[in-house]
Design a protein around this motif. Structure first.
Motif, short mmCIF file in Angstrom:
data_model
loop_
_atom_site.label_atom_id
_atom_site.label_comp_id
_atom_site.label_asym_id
_atom_site.label_seq_id
_atom_site.Cartn_x
_atom_site.Cartn_y
_atom_site.Cartn_z
N ARG A 1 18.25 -1.93 4.75
CA ARG A 1 16.94 -1.49 5.31
C ARG A 1 17.09 -0.98 6.63
N THR A 2 16.77 0.23 7.15
CA THR A 2 16.56 0.54 8.57
C THR A 2 15.08 0.50 9.08
N PHE A 3 14.07 0.90 8.30
CA PHE A 3 12.69 0.76 8.38
C PHE A 3 12.06 -0.41 7.59
N LYS A 4 10.87 -1.00 7.98
CA LYS A 4 10.45 -1.90 7.42
C LYS A 4 9.09 -1.91 7.39
N PRO A 5 8.49 -2.15 6.20
CA PRO A 5 6.80 -1.96 5.97
C PRO A 5 6.31 -3.35 6.62
N ILE A 6 5.13 -3.19 6.93
CA ILE A 6 4.31 -4.29 7.58
C ILE A 6 2.80 -4.11 7.20
N ILE A 7 2.30 -5.06 6.44
CA ILE A 7 0.94 -5.23 5.85
C ILE A 7 -0.14 -5.47 6.79
N ASP A 8 -1.18 -4.63 7.32
CA ASP A 8 -2.13 -5.07 7.88
C ASP A 8 -3.18 -5.58 7.01
N ARG A 9 -3.37 -6.87 7.09
CA ARG A 9 -4.33 -7.60 6.20
C ARG A 9 -5.94 -7.29 6.54
N GLU A 10 -6.03 -6.59 7.57
CA GLU A 10 -7.40 -6.51 7.88
C GLU A 10 -8.06 -5.20 7.04
N LYS A 11 -6.97 -4.24 7.05
CA LYS A 11 -7.15 -3.10 6.17
C LYS A 11 -7.03 -3.12 4.61
N CYS A 12 -6.34 -4.00 4.14
CA CYS A 12 -5.80 -4.33 3.01
C CYS A 12 -6.96 -4.47 2.10
N ILE A 13 -7.33 -3.84 0.89
CA ILE A 13 -8.51 -4.25 -0.09
C ILE A 13 -7.72 -4.52 -1.34
N LYS A 14 -6.47 -5.00 -1.17
CA LYS A 14 -5.91 -5.69 -2.46
C LYS A 14 -5.98 -4.77 -3.76
N CYS A 15 -5.80 -3.42 -3.60
CA CYS A 15 -5.86 -2.71 -4.56
C CYS A 15 -4.71 -2.46 -5.80
N LEU A 16 -3.56 -3.00 -5.09
CA LEU A 16 -2.29 -3.22 -5.85
C LEU A 16 -1.58 -1.91 -6.04
N LEU A 17 -1.83 -0.93 -5.52
CA LEU A 17 -1.05 0.32 -5.48
C LEU A 17 0.23 0.28 -5.18
N CYS A 18 0.40 -0.50 -4.14
CA CYS A 18 1.65 -0.78 -3.45
C CYS A 18 2.56 -1.43 -4.30
N TRP A 19 2.37 -2.33 -4.76
CA TRP A 19 2.80 -3.29 -5.84
C TRP A 19 3.24 -2.42 -7.15
N LEU A 20 2.33 -1.54 -7.55
CA LEU A 20 2.48 -0.86 -8.80
C LEU A 20 3.82 0.29 -8.49
N TYR A 21 3.50 0.80 -7.21
CA TYR A 21 4.58 2.01 -6.92
C TYR A 21 6.09 1.65 -6.32
N CYS A 22 5.85 0.42 -5.70
CA CYS A 22 7.28 -0.01 -5.30
C CYS A 22 8.66 0.18 -6.18
N PRO A 23 9.56 0.84 -5.83
CA PRO A 23 10.50 1.01 -7.02
C PRO A 23 11.37 -0.27 -6.97
N GLU A 24 11.38 -1.10 -6.09
CA GLU A 24 12.27 -2.24 -5.92
C GLU A 24 11.79 -3.52 -6.59
N GLY A 25 10.46 -3.20 -6.74
CA GLY A 25 9.69 -4.53 -7.16
C GLY A 25 9.73 -5.49 -6.10
N ALA A 26 9.54 -5.04 -4.99
CA ALA A 26 9.80 -5.98 -3.72
C ALA A 26 8.14 -6.26 -3.07
N ILE A 27 7.36 -6.05 -3.79
CA ILE A 27 5.88 -6.61 -3.43
C ILE A 27 5.51 -7.50 -4.42
#
Ligand code: SF4
Ligand code: SF4
Length: 84
Positions: A23-49
């Motif tokens: 990794r060169t770039f890193k994702p950070i979740i802003d928990r104030e904005k997150c609505i737990k819709c799980l789209l990120c979990w669904l789309y992550c190609p690495e199963g890393a969420i």
């Protein structure tokens, strides 16, 4: 009996070990904005969420920093920052 089909892959060590070190770039979740819709979990190609009953976390051992999760997030709750 029909074979169970699992649509989400799970990360595993590759020949050179855990893939998060690419990794060169890193994702950070802003928990104030997150609505737990799980789209990120669904789309992550690495199963890393990782998903629990009421939360999501990023498995940095395997996240490659591709940014797809941030791109798909409807709330712009994932920021991509330079890895330190
Ligand atoms: S896509 Fe965005 S809003 Fe949805 S669970 Fe992931 S971080 Fe939260
Ligand atoms: S940056 Fe890519 S690999 Fe990392 S959690 Fe997001 S979608 Fe998955």
């Amino acid at each position: 009996m029909r074979e169970k089909i699992v649509p989400i892959s799970t990360p595993a060590k590759g020949a050179v070990g855990k893939t998060g070190f690419w990794r060169t770039f890193k994702p950070i979740i802003d928990r104030e904005k997150c609505i737990k819709c799980l789209l990120c979990w669904l789309y992550c190609p690495e199963g890393a969420i990782l998903r629990t009953d009421d939360d999501i976390t990023i498995d940095y051992d395997y996240c490659k920093g591709c940014g797809i999760c941030a791109n798909e997030c409807p709330r712009k709750a994932i920021e991509i920052v330079l890895e330190r």
